[in-house]
Design a protein around this motif. Structure first.
Motif, PDB file in Angstrom:
ATOM      1  N   ALA A  90      37.493 -31.550  66.701  1.00  0.00           N
ATOM      2  CA  ALA A  90      37.791 -30.066  67.476  1.00  0.00           C
ATOM      3  C   ALA A  90      36.681 -31.156  69.161  1.00  0.00           C
ATOM      4  O   ALA A  90      37.251 -30.168  70.011  1.00  0.00           O
ATOM      5  CB  ALA A  90      36.442 -28.552  67.109  1.00  0.00           C
ATOM      6  N   ALA A  91      36.363 -31.891  68.834  1.00  0.00           N
ATOM      7  CA  ALA A  91      35.306 -33.184  70.209  1.00  0.00           C
ATOM      8  C   ALA A  91      36.259 -33.434  71.154  1.00  0.00           C
ATOM      9  O   ALA A  91      36.316 -33.896  71.615  1.00  0.00           O
ATOM     10  CB  ALA A  91      34.265 -33.423  69.679  1.00  0.00           C
ATOM     11  N   ASP A  92      37.805 -33.783  70.304  1.00  0.00           N
ATOM     12  CA  ASP A  92      38.307 -34.446  71.209  1.00  0.00           C
ATOM     13  C   ASP A  92      39.831 -34.022  71.260  1.00  0.00           C
ATOM     14  O   ASP A  92      40.392 -33.014  71.232  1.00  0.00           O
ATOM     15  CB  ASP A  92      39.467 -35.627  69.755  1.00  0.00           C
ATOM     16  N   PRO A  93      39.048 -34.038  73.029  1.00  0.00           N
ATOM     17  CA  PRO A  93      40.334 -33.482  74.097  1.00  0.00           C
ATOM     18  C   PRO A  93      41.516 -33.361  73.210  1.00  0.00           C
ATOM     19  O   PRO A  93      42.401 -32.721  74.309  1.00  0.00           O
ATOM     20  CB  PRO A  93      39.189 -34.089  75.238  1.00  0.00           C
ATOM     21  N   ASP A  94      42.322 -34.703  73.395  1.00  0.00           N
ATOM     22  CA  ASP A  94      43.482 -35.097  72.862  1.00  0.00           C
ATOM     23  C   ASP A  94      44.334 -33.442  71.827  1.00  0.00           C
ATOM     24  O   ASP A  94      45.535 -33.670  71.802  1.00  0.00           O
ATOM     25  CB  ASP A  94      43.294 -36.856  72.362  1.00  0.00           C
ATOM     26  N   HIS A  95      43.205 -33.018  71.004  1.00  0.00           N
ATOM     27  CA  HIS A  95      43.712 -32.414  70.056  1.00  0.00           C
ATOM     28  C   HIS A  95      43.535 -31.187  70.392  1.00  0.00           C
ATOM     29  O   HIS A  95      44.699 -29.763  70.124  1.00  0.00           O
ATOM     30  CB  HIS A  95      43.146 -32.227  68.928  1.00  0.00           C
ATOM     31  N   ASP A 144      46.972 -29.048  71.187  1.00  0.00           N
ATOM     32  CA  ASP A 144      47.218 -28.602  69.177  1.00  0.00           C
ATOM     33  C   ASP A 144      46.579 -27.236  68.557  1.00  0.00           C
ATOM     34  O   ASP A 144      47.537 -26.239  68.068  1.00  0.00           O
ATOM     35  CB  ASP A 144      47.241 -29.745  68.075  1.00  0.00           C
ATOM     36  N   TRP A 145      45.334 -26.885  68.869  1.00  0.00           N
ATOM     37  CA  TRP A 145      44.822 -25.425  68.530  1.00  0.00           C
ATOM     38  C   TRP A 145      43.687 -25.090  69.891  1.00  0.00           C
ATOM     39  O   TRP A 145      44.074 -23.471  69.540  1.00  0.00           O
ATOM     40  CB  TRP A 145      43.834 -25.687  67.669  1.00  0.00           C
ATOM     41  N   TYR A 146      44.065 -24.913  70.830  1.00  0.00           N
ATOM     42  CA  TYR A 146      43.964 -24.081  71.767  1.00  0.00           C
ATOM     43  C   TYR A 146      45.366 -23.136  72.000  1.00  0.00           C
ATOM     44  O   TYR A 146      46.187 -24.121  72.551  1.00  0.00           O
ATOM     45  CB  TYR A 146      43.731 -24.270  73.294  1.00  0.00           C
ATOM     46  N   VAL A 147      45.170 -22.037  72.014  1.00  0.00           N
ATOM     47  CA  VAL A 147      46.605 -21.329  72.426  1.00  0.00           C
ATOM     48  C   VAL A 147      46.973 -21.366  73.792  1.00  0.00           C
ATOM     49  O   VAL A 147      48.069 -21.330  74.030  1.00  0.00           O
ATOM     50  CB  VAL A 147      46.155 -20.050  72.519  1.00  0.00           C
ATOM     51  N   MET A 200      39.944 -10.691  76.964  1.00  0.00           N
ATOM     52  CA  MET A 200      40.692 -10.838  76.630  1.00  0.00           C
ATOM     53  C   MET A 200      41.091 -12.634  76.386  1.00  0.00           C
ATOM     54  O   MET A 200      40.890 -13.734  75.335  1.00  0.00           O
ATOM     55  CB  MET A 200      41.805 -12.086  78.294  1.00  0.00           C
ATOM     56  N   MET A 201      39.307 -13.217  76.477  1.00  0.00           N
ATOM     57  CA  MET A 201      38.726 -14.576  76.464  1.00  0.00           C
ATOM     58  C   MET A 201      38.709 -14.144  75.348  1.00  0.00           C
ATOM     59  O   MET A 201      38.325 -15.105  74.113  1.00  0.00           O
ATOM     60  CB  MET A 201      37.342 -14.877  77.194  1.00  0.00           C
ATOM     61  N   ARG A 202      37.403 -13.194  75.087  1.00  0.00           N
ATOM     62  CA  ARG A 202      37.439 -12.963  73.347  1.00  0.00           C
ATOM     63  C   ARG A 202      38.412 -13.264  72.221  1.00  0.00           C
ATOM     64  O   ARG A 202      38.444 -14.192  71.110  1.00  0.00           O
ATOM     65  CB  ARG A 202      36.810 -11.676  73.246  1.00  0.00           C
ATOM     66  N   ARG A 203      39.500 -12.321  72.709  1.00  0.00           N
ATOM     67  CA  ARG A 203      40.906 -12.559  71.694  1.00  0.00           C
ATOM     68  C   ARG A 203      41.371 -13.934  71.585  1.00  0.00           C
ATOM     69  O   ARG A 203      41.223 -13.815  70.740  1.00  0.00           O
ATOM     70  CB  ARG A 203      41.247 -11.611  72.405  1.00  0.00           C
ATOM     71  N   ALA A 204      41.808 -14.641  72.968  1.00  0.00           N
ATOM     72  CA  ALA A 204      42.050 -16.171  72.841  1.00  0.00           C
ATOM     73  C   ALA A 204      40.967 -16.963  71.524  1.00  0.00           C
ATOM     74  O   ALA A 204      41.261 -17.674  71.288  1.00  0.00           O
ATOM     75  CB  ALA A 204      41.958 -16.182  74.535  1.00  0.00           C
ATOM     76  N   ASN A 205      40.175 -16.746  72.369  1.00  0.00           N
ATOM     77  CA  ASN A 205      38.408 -17.493  71.047  1.00  0.00           C
ATOM     78  C   ASN A 205      39.001 -17.481  69.891  1.00  0.00           C
ATOM     79  O   ASN A 205      38.769 -18.596  69.127  1.00  0.00           O
ATOM     80  CB  ASN A 205      36.884 -17.876  71.566  1.00  0.00           C
ATOM     81  N   ARG A 206      39.032 -16.072  69.217  1.00  0.00           N
ATOM     82  CA  ARG A 206      39.590 -16.061  67.739  1.00  0.00           C
ATOM     83  C   ARG A 206      40.813 -16.515  67.603  1.00  0.00           C
ATOM     84  O   ARG A 206      40.929 -16.996  66.646  1.00  0.00           O
ATOM     85  CB  ARG A 206      39.732 -14.680  68.086  1.00  0.00           C
ATOM     86  N   LYS A 207      41.621 -16.548  68.475  1.00  0.00           N
ATOM     87  CA  LYS A 207      42.748 -16.560  68.255  1.00  0.00           C
ATOM     88  C   LYS A 207      42.877 -18.455  67.748  1.00  0.00           C
ATOM     89  O   LYS A 207      43.381 -19.215  66.941  1.00  0.00           O
ATOM     90  CB  LYS A 207      44.137 -16.665  68.780  1.00  0.00           C
ATOM     91  N   ASP A 208      42.135 -19.282  68.717  1.00  0.00           N
ATOM     92  CA  ASP A 208      41.982 -20.509  68.880  1.00  0.00           C
ATOM     93  C   ASP A 208      41.256 -20.808  67.550  1.00  0.00           C
ATOM     94  O   ASP A 208      41.837 -22.819  66.780  1.00  0.00           O
ATOM     95  CB  ASP A 208      41.429 -20.901  70.156  1.00  0.00           C
ATOM     96  N   LEU A 209      40.061 -20.669  67.043  1.00  0.00           N
ATOM     97  CA  LEU A 209      39.544 -20.455  65.474  1.00  0.00           C
ATOM     98  C   LEU A 209      40.020 -20.141  64.933  1.00  0.00           C
ATOM     99  O   LEU A 209      39.629 -21.127  63.730  1.00  0.00           O
ATOM    100  CB  LEU A 209      37.948 -20.170  66.243  1.00  0.00           C
ATOM    101  N   GLU A 210      41.374 -19.878  64.725  1.00  0.00           N
ATOM    102  CA  GLU A 210      42.291 -19.702  63.798  1.00  0.00           C
ATOM    103  C   GLU A 210      42.792 -20.461  63.371  1.00  0.00           C
ATOM    104  O   GLU A 210      43.266 -20.647  62.174  1.00  0.00           O
ATOM    105  CB  GLU A 210      42.281 -17.855  63.711  1.00  0.00           C
ATOM    106  N   LYS A 211      43.771 -20.730  64.533  1.00  0.00           N
ATOM    107  CA  LYS A 211      44.111 -21.696  64.007  1.00  0.00           C
ATOM    108  C   LYS A 211      43.634 -23.405  64.172  1.00  0.00           C
ATOM    109  O   LYS A 211      44.465 -24.522  63.180  1.00  0.00           O
ATOM    110  CB  LYS A 211      45.123 -22.233  65.771  1.00  0.00           C
ATOM    111  N   LYS A 242      41.347 -23.651  62.351  1.00  0.00           N
ATOM    112  CA  LYS A 242      41.010 -23.237  60.811  1.00  0.00           C
ATOM    113  C   LYS A 242      42.414 -24.056  60.470  1.00  0.00           C
ATOM    114  O   LYS A 242      41.872 -24.629  58.992  1.00  0.00           O
ATOM    115  CB  LYS A 242      40.631 -21.830  60.086  1.00  0.00           C
ATOM    116  N   ARG A 243      43.756 -22.880  60.034  1.00  0.00           N
ATOM    117  CA  ARG A 243      44.908 -23.432  59.152  1.00  0.00           C
ATOM    118  C   ARG A 243      45.143 -25.156  59.436  1.00  0.00           C
ATOM    119  O   ARG A 243      45.763 -25.360  58.603  1.00  0.00           O
ATOM    120  CB  ARG A 243      45.980 -22.684  59.920  1.00  0.00           C
ATOM    121  N   LEU A 244      45.185 -25.194  61.093  1.00  0.00           N
ATOM    122  CA  LEU A 244      45.256 -27.072  60.904  1.00  0.00           C
ATOM    123  C   LEU A 244      44.645 -27.556  60.050  1.00  0.00           C
ATOM    124  O   LEU A 244      44.815 -28.776  59.061  1.00  0.00           O
ATOM    125  CB  LEU A 244      44.956 -27.486  62.841  1.00  0.00           C
TER     126      LEU A 244
END
Length: 146
Positions: free
Chosen positions: A21-26, A29-32, A126-137, A139-141
């Protein structure tokens, strides 16, 4: 003021979650909404590092630079930007949650200015919704690669 905090339990060790998560290069991949990342300072990550992001949010392309304000590998990272109509702080924290799992928290805080003040309630939603999607992604990855 917008202050949104979202958390999730990821069934992977804290060190693995935090390193990814701390590596900006990723981030793309996980931020919508993040589409591109460019390091403006040399790697590795350190306090003072600057990273440029290109994102799409609410139908607009955004370009902004984050500076790493604090970084404790495996524990927390805070980055902030002061440019643009919506200066923002983003903080990640990682805590061991038992059973080899990690509680990851994502917090965004900022004070919109100018015209964007009018859209603060919608942006927060919208930010709250995007953050939830980001954390779910993320998690899946991470759980798929475990």
């Amino acid at each position: 003021m917008v202050d949104i905090q979202t958390e999730i339990i990821i069934h992977c060790p804290r060190e693995k979650v935090a390193a990814y998560a701390a590596d900006p290069d990723h981030a793309p991949d996980w931020y919508v909404n993040i589409k591109q990342v460019e390091w403006l300072t040399p790697k590795p990550m350190a306090v003072g590092s600057e990273i440029a992001f290109k994102a799409h949010f609410l139908g607009k392309e955004l370009a902004y630079v984050y500076r790493i304000m604090s970084y404790e590998p495996g524990k927390s990272m805070m980055m902030a930007t002061a440019d643009g109509p919506f200066p923002m702080e983003t903080t990640y924290t990682w805590e061991t949650a038992g059973g080899g799992s990690t509680r990851m928290t994502l917090r965004n805080r900022g004070n919109p200015s100018g015209f964007s003040v009018l859209f603060t309630p919608m942006m927060a939603f919208m930010m709250r919704r995007a953050n939830r999607k980001d954390l779910e992604k993320i998690k899946r990855l991470l759980e798929q690669s475990a």
